[in-house]
Design an enzyme around this catalytic site. Sequence first.
Site, PDB file in Angstrom:
ATOM      1  N   GLY A  14      69.957  63.414  62.812  1.00  0.00           N
ATOM      2  CA  GLY A  14      71.139  62.602  62.513  1.00  0.00           C
ATOM      3  C   GLY A  14      70.949  61.103  62.678  1.00  0.00           C
ATOM      4  O   GLY A  14      71.926  60.378  62.876  1.00  0.00           O
ATOM      5  N   ASN A  16      70.305  59.067  60.355  1.00  0.00           N
ATOM      6  CA  ASN A  16      71.021  58.435  59.239  1.00  0.00           C
ATOM      7  C   ASN A  16      72.531  58.502  59.428  1.00  0.00           C
ATOM      8  O   ASN A  16      73.245  57.582  59.037  1.00  0.00           O
ATOM      9  CB  ASN A  16      70.590  59.056  57.914  1.00  0.00           C
ATOM     10  N   LEU A  94      73.207  73.103  48.205  1.00  0.00           N
ATOM     11  CA  LEU A  94      74.655  73.335  48.064  1.00  0.00           C
ATOM     12  C   LEU A  94      74.920  74.239  46.861  1.00  0.00           C
ATOM     13  O   LEU A  94      74.320  74.060  45.791  1.00  0.00           O
ATOM     14  CB  LEU A  94      75.381  72.003  47.884  1.00  0.00           C
ATOM     15  N   ASN A 108      72.768  62.376  47.982  1.00  0.00           N
ATOM     16  CA  ASN A 108      71.756  62.888  48.906  1.00  0.00           C
ATOM     17  C   ASN A 108      70.708  61.817  49.141  1.00  0.00           C
ATOM     18  O   ASN A 108      70.407  61.011  48.266  1.00  0.00           O
ATOM     19  CB  ASN A 108      71.091  64.134  48.292  1.00  0.00           C
ATOM     20  N   ASP A 147      67.363  67.788  43.910  1.00  0.00           N
ATOM     21  CA  ASP A 147      66.708  66.462  43.933  1.00  0.00           C
ATOM     22  C   ASP A 147      66.508  65.856  42.547  1.00  0.00           C
ATOM     23  O   ASP A 147      65.625  65.004  42.364  1.00  0.00           O
ATOM     24  CB  ASP A 147      65.341  66.534  44.656  1.00  0.00           C
TER      25      ASP A 147
HETATM   26  C1  GRF Z   1      65.604  61.947  56.260  1.00  0.00           C
HETATM   27  O1  GRF Z   1      64.280  61.508  56.156  1.00  0.00           O
HETATM   28  C2  GRF Z   1      66.158  62.333  54.902  1.00  0.00           C
HETATM   29  O2  GRF Z   1      65.595  61.606  53.855  1.00  0.00           O
HETATM   30  C3  GRF Z   1      65.752  63.781  54.792  1.00  0.00           C
HETATM   31  O3  GRF Z   1      65.898  64.283  56.091  1.00  0.00           O
HETATM   32  C4  GRF Z   1      65.708  63.260  57.045  1.00  0.00           C
HETATM   33  C5  GRF Z   1      66.907  63.271  57.956  1.00  0.00           C
HETATM   34  O4  GRF Z   1      66.728  62.488  59.097  1.00  0.00           O
HETATM   35  N1  GRF Z   1      66.545  64.456  53.778  1.00  0.00           N
HETATM   36  P1  GRF Z   1      67.942  62.306  60.127  1.00  0.00           P
HETATM   37  O5  GRF Z   1      68.451  63.686  60.507  1.00  0.00           O
HETATM   38  O6  GRF Z   1      68.991  61.483  59.455  1.00  0.00           O
HETATM   39  O7  GRF Z   1      67.336  61.586  61.311  1.00  0.00           O
END
Ligand code: GRF
Length: 199
Positions: A14, A16, A94, A108, A147
Amino acid sequence: MERARIAVLVSGQGSNLRALLDACSDPDFPARVAIVCANRDAPALEHARRAGVAHVVFRRQAYTSREARDLAMAEALAAAEVDLIVCAGYDAVLSPALVDRFAGRVINLHPSLLPAFAGSMDAPARALAAGVSETGCSVHVVTNEVDAGPVLAQQRVAVLPDDTAETLHQRIHEAEHRLLPEVVRGLAERLSPLPVGEG
Ligand code: GRF
């Protein structure tokens, strides 16, 4: 200002989600996180807890099928009146029922310069194995082809000679933490009415 309501879907650490929550803590940011959904007891949920944001876990085992789980999640997203759904490290595909219900409102984050290294979250390791000199991250619209939806924004990241998959993914993460909030800002601004000033 009416702030756009965003949902964030997570499965992992998490970082991000945390970057988005940090951005949303600025009252001038045009969006706020209304709900966080996870498909397991992900460490990411701790960020939602700390920020006082509603969070729900939709475990696959609690439903008869993946579609049934996604229908339940779609109901929660609709009840939270979300304008935008952000998959940030969400590791399940999904179902069409959810993607179609929120068509054009699901994005995404993927750790490569799409269309390169699509289809799996180990994209940094694949980039390293392929010997490319640069990779990066992409934010794209979610469609029913994994994707493959239209790319909204990308950020490039150099592959360094002594990189491991971990050090490379770490630098991609840093780029993601800048890119994702900026994309969300841009989309949220398009959703909100323009300021009318004092007249
Ligand atoms: C990110 O690198 C994103 O691009 C990929 O999963 C990772 C998630 O990282 N889909 P976090 O859980 O946000 O740290």
